[in-house]
Design a protein around this motif. Structure first.
Motif, mmCIF file in Angstrom:
data_model
loop_
_atom_site.group_PDB
_atom_site.id
_atom_site.type_symbol
_atom_site.label_atom_id
_atom_site.label_comp_id
_atom_site.label_asym_id
_atom_site.label_seq_id
_atom_site.Cartn_x
_atom_site.Cartn_y
_atom_site.Cartn_z
ATOM 1 N N ALA A 41 23.199 -15.474 24.659
ATOM 2 C CA ALA A 41 21.659 -15.735 25.240
ATOM 3 C C ALA A 41 21.508 -16.749 25.983
ATOM 4 O O ALA A 41 21.015 -16.384 27.173
ATOM 5 C CB ALA A 41 20.636 -15.773 23.813
ATOM 6 N N SER A 42 22.066 -17.712 26.028
ATOM 7 C CA SER A 42 21.729 -19.083 26.826
ATOM 8 C C SER A 42 22.418 -18.720 28.253
ATOM 9 O O SER A 42 21.911 -18.765 29.381
ATOM 10 C CB SER A 42 22.106 -20.320 26.419
ATOM 11 O OG SER A 42 23.544 -20.393 26.459
ATOM 12 N N VAL A 43 23.761 -18.024 28.147
ATOM 13 C CA VAL A 43 24.327 -17.666 29.360
ATOM 14 C C VAL A 43 23.644 -16.516 30.063
ATOM 15 O O VAL A 43 23.675 -16.574 31.386
ATOM 16 C CB VAL A 43 25.949 -17.721 28.973
ATOM 17 C CG1 VAL A 43 26.586 -16.885 30.224
ATOM 18 C CG2 VAL A 43 26.582 -18.884 28.623
ATOM 19 N N SER A 44 23.010 -15.438 29.354
ATOM 20 C CA SER A 44 22.227 -14.686 29.987
ATOM 21 C C SER A 44 21.297 -15.030 30.817
ATOM 22 O O SER A 44 20.951 -14.085 31.693
ATOM 23 C CB SER A 44 22.067 -13.639 28.740
ATOM 24 O OG SER A 44 21.418 -12.624 29.176
ATOM 25 N N SER A 73 13.753 -16.519 25.626
ATOM 26 C CA SER A 73 12.916 -16.451 24.386
ATOM 27 C C SER A 73 13.664 -16.189 23.320
ATOM 28 O O SER A 73 13.315 -16.754 22.048
ATOM 29 C CB SER A 73 11.851 -15.287 24.402
ATOM 30 O OG SER A 73 11.005 -15.483 25.391
ATOM 31 N N GLU A 74 14.973 -15.518 23.328
ATOM 32 C CA GLU A 74 15.786 -15.345 22.231
ATOM 33 C C GLU A 74 16.421 -16.870 21.826
ATOM 34 O O GLU A 74 16.458 -17.108 20.844
ATOM 35 C CB GLU A 74 16.807 -14.500 22.684
ATOM 36 C CG GLU A 74 17.981 -14.300 21.703
ATOM 37 C CD GLU A 74 18.930 -13.087 21.919
ATOM 38 O OE1 GLU A 74 19.820 -13.137 21.147
ATOM 39 O OE2 GLU A 74 18.955 -12.644 23.233
ATOM 40 N N VAL A 75 16.764 -17.496 23.092
ATOM 41 C CA VAL A 75 17.129 -18.917 22.665
ATOM 42 C C VAL A 75 16.285 -19.651 21.927
ATOM 43 O O VAL A 75 16.654 -20.436 20.985
ATOM 44 C CB VAL A 75 17.770 -19.532 24.020
ATOM 45 C CG1 VAL A 75 18.245 -21.241 23.742
ATOM 46 C CG2 VAL A 75 18.932 -18.772 24.505
ATOM 47 N N ARG A 76 15.079 -19.648 22.373
ATOM 48 C CA ARG A 76 13.862 -20.635 21.932
ATOM 49 C C ARG A 76 13.614 -20.223 20.512
ATOM 50 O O ARG A 76 13.832 -21.040 19.356
ATOM 51 C CB ARG A 76 12.808 -20.382 22.685
ATOM 52 C CG ARG A 76 11.783 -21.637 22.033
ATOM 53 C CD ARG A 76 10.376 -21.804 23.145
ATOM 54 N NE ARG A 76 9.634 -20.393 23.498
ATOM 55 C CZ ARG A 76 9.850 -19.672 24.317
ATOM 56 N NH1 ARG A 76 10.689 -19.958 25.289
ATOM 57 N NH2 ARG A 76 9.008 -18.633 24.600
ATOM 58 N N SER A 77 13.525 -18.906 19.804
ATOM 59 C CA SER A 77 13.566 -18.457 18.671
ATOM 60 C C SER A 77 14.772 -18.788 17.578
ATOM 61 O O SER A 77 14.618 -19.414 16.844
ATOM 62 C CB SER A 77 13.641 -16.874 18.779
ATOM 63 O OG SER A 77 13.401 -16.530 17.409
#
Length: 120
Positions: A41-44, A73-77
């Motif tokens: 997710a972070s790379v995305s 947002s996925e990374v933060r979650s």
């Protein structure tokens, strides 16, 4: 577009830095599924910024910036979850969440500026 290369976009640079921090902080995690999901997710985030930029149209770029927002947002979650699971300490979690919030604001600003351009 005002940028000549996606590498010149500050939010792309910040997203790349976030990915490095995520990789560094989850490198030794034994929860391989979690580690794989948060690193992907972070790379995305930066990849979507780059891919959208290379489409060379404002509507396509904006669409990919929204994809980058979703990945951010996925990374933060997942960071909140990692804190609850004690994968990270509180100060590290706060630092990484602050980085995602900075990227969020920058992405929204870039989207707004792209929408405000006459050819969007």
């Amino acid at each position: 577009m005002a940028f000549q290369r996606f590498e010149d976009i500050l939010v792309w640079q910040k997203a790349q830095n976030l990915s490095v921090f995520i990789y560094q902080n989850f490198l030794k995690s034994k929860d391989f599924g979690f580690r794989d999901q948060i690193t992907r997710a972070s790379v995305s985030i930066s990849n979507n910024i780059a891919e959208g930029f290379e489409r060379r149209t404002n509507p396509d770029f904006i669409r990919f910036l929204y994809f980058a927002l979703a990945s951010n947002s996925e990374v933060r979650s997942m960071l909140y979850l990692s804190q609850r699971l004690k994968f990270l300490d509180d100060p590290t979690t706060k630092e990484l969440i602050d980085k995602t919030n900075e990227i969020l604001k920058m992405l929204y600003g870039l989207i707004k500026s792209m929408k405000d351009q006459p050819n969007s």
